[in-house]
Scaffold this active site. Structure first.
Site, PDB file in Angstrom:
ATOM      1  CE  LYS A   1       9.793   1.161  11.516  1.00 30.08           C
ATOM      2  NZ  LYS A   1       9.235   1.718  12.774  1.00 30.08           N
TER       3      LYS A   1
ATOM      4  CD  GLU B   1     -10.610  -0.147   4.084  1.00 29.33           C
ATOM      5  OE1 GLU B   1     -11.031  -0.251   2.919  1.00 29.33           O
ATOM      6  OE2 GLU B   1      -9.393  -0.061   4.361  1.00 29.33           O
TER       7      GLU B   1
ATOM      8  CE  LYS C   1     -10.054  -1.579   0.279  1.00 30.69           C
ATOM      9  NZ  LYS C   1      -9.459  -0.232   0.342  1.00 30.69           N
TER      10      LYS C   1
ATOM     11  N   GLY D   1      12.790   5.836   4.275  1.00 34.71           N
ATOM     12  CA  GLY D   1      11.487   5.192   4.321  1.00 34.71           C
ATOM     13  C   GLY D   1      11.163   4.481   3.022  1.00 34.71           C
ATOM     14  CB  ALA D   2      10.883   1.146   2.080  1.00 39.70           C
TER      15      ALA D   2
ATOM     16  CB  ALA E   1      -2.127   4.561  -0.316  1.00 41.21           C
ATOM     17  CD  GLN E   2      -6.299   8.730  -5.299  1.00 40.94           C
ATOM     18  OE1 GLN E   2      -6.660   9.587  -6.104  1.00 40.94           O
ATOM     19  NE2 GLN E   2      -7.166   8.046  -4.571  1.00 40.94           N
TER      20      GLN E   2
END
Length: 391
Positions: free
Chosen positions: A35, A159, A371, A8-9, A311-312
């Site tokens: 992928k 969002e 942000k 995974g990237a 993400a953090q």
């Protein structure tokens, strides 16, 4: 030479690889398998779907440190000492699993068949294209109205729908469409939105969304989805909601590779991990395996629940694991992983946001600037100062 395999990237895997010391790449055969041959900034997928013109994809080969090998392949299953891909299999001595997240439909009928998701760049792009097609039909008089329903009023849903409201107003003007012909609805099973924020901030977000023309339907449980509508239960009554485009943001789980791999014991495609980010409660020994990012279920012992995937959190996991792996290989004290959020900011279009940093609440333009700075910080970690300017 021993093999270190990274799957995974996303944020977690790249943070891990970028933080590893150079000697690891000399002493190990380090391979990243993904992928996609690019990394996408997943916190901006809602902007892609809404039609905001900006780049969020970056070639992996420009990100990887010297000495790391990249292979573009889709992982199908993980076994002891081997990961099976579509094209070939990959042996490993040490494995880092950072395969990201997928949509969780919770078994609700019609979600997979009729709803668009927002789990990667390709799904966000498909949604953007579908909205563009529907707008074109509206402009040509082939449709009377356009009904878009976002299922879920958590972080991603809010969002997305705020960006959609803003961008659709711009598109309607360009295409000479009356904005009143485009209807946006947010449906949420809970009686409130954005449960991660204090009530007054969430209420501010509600007020802004309603001023943007978004219809908020709370305490509305989604029962099923169809091709042109969805059915909810509100106040113990079934109600049908027209929907030309239904978007599912009501839940995610870890990669389905986890549950397809009998090697792991998992729940919702997440593997319970220790404070050292290694699998626990497994049927066999997994001392050579680490799970990070959205596939990891790590208990917050203070709160008494699992940490929410962000993400953090993924970045912190990757950076910690690089340090812990170095200490394991070359000797040193391995401290347990600990996490404290640096703050959370939710955008409400391009010029407004709400957030919490420590005990301080922020809102408006200042929150949105913060942000954007957070987004730039990640690009700085990947490319450095000049890379951020270029990006």
């Amino acid at each position: 030479m021993k093999k270190l395999l990274v799957l995974g990237a996303g944020y977690a895997s790249l943070a891990f690889l970028r933080q590893l010391p150079k000697k690891i790449f000399s002493d190990f055969e380090v391979t990243l398998v993904s992928k996609c041959d690019y990394h996408y900034v997943s916190v901006l997928l809602h902007e892609v779907a809404a039609g905001v013109e900006r780049n969020i994809c970056y070639p992996i080969k420009e990100i990887l440190p010297c000495g790391a090998k990249f292979v573009c392949d889709e992982i199908l299953e993980i076994k002891k000492d081997q990961a099976v891909g579509k094209n070939t299999s990959y042996d490993y001595d040490y494995l880092v699993v950072g395969l990201g997240f997928e949509m969780d439909d919770f078994g609700i009928s019609g979600v997979r068949e009729y709803a668009y998701s927002l789990v990667d760049f390709s799904t966000a792009s498909r949604l953007k294209n579908e909205i563009a097609k529907k707008l074109k039909k509206l402009a040509e008089g082939k449709k009377e109205n356009l009904n878009i329903v976002v299922c879920g009023a958590g972080f991603s849903g809010i969002e997305l729908i705020s960006s959609l409201s803003e961008e659709l107003s711009l598109q309607a003007k360009k295409l000479n469409i009356q904005r009143e012909r485009i209807f946006l609805t947010s449906i949420e099973a809970m009686p409130n939105i954005l449960p991660m924020f204090k009530e007054r901030l969430a209420n501010r977000a509600m007020d802004i969304l309603e001023s943007m023309g978004v219809k908020m339907m709370l305490s509305s449980k989604i029962l099923r989805l169809g091709p042109n509508s969805l059915t909810i239960n509100k106040e113990n009554k079934e109600q049908e909601i027209l929907s030309d485009i239904s978007i599912w943001t009501a839940g995610v789980k870890g990669s389905s590779v986890i549950e397809k791999s009998g090697f792991f014991v998992s729940t919702r495609s997440k593997v319970a991990v220790s404070k050292y980010l290694q699998p626990i409660n497994q049927a066999c020994d997994m001392q050579n395996i680490y799970v990070i990012g959205d596939c990891a279920a790590l208990m917050d012992e203070v709160a008494g629940r699992f940490y929410p995937p962000t993400a953090q959190m993924s970045i912190k996991m990757g950076e910690y694991l690089a340090m812990a792996f170095e200490a394991r290989i070359y000797g040193g004290n391995i401290k347990p992983f600990s996490y404290k959020s640096s703050g959370t900011v939710c955008s409400l279009g391009s010029n407004d946001a709400i957030g919490e940093v420590g005990k301080k609440e922020i809102k408006g333009r200042a929150a949105m600037i913060l942000k954007r700075l957070i987004e730039k910080k990640w690009l700085y970690k990947l490319f450095g100062f000049f890379g951020v300017l270029k990006a």
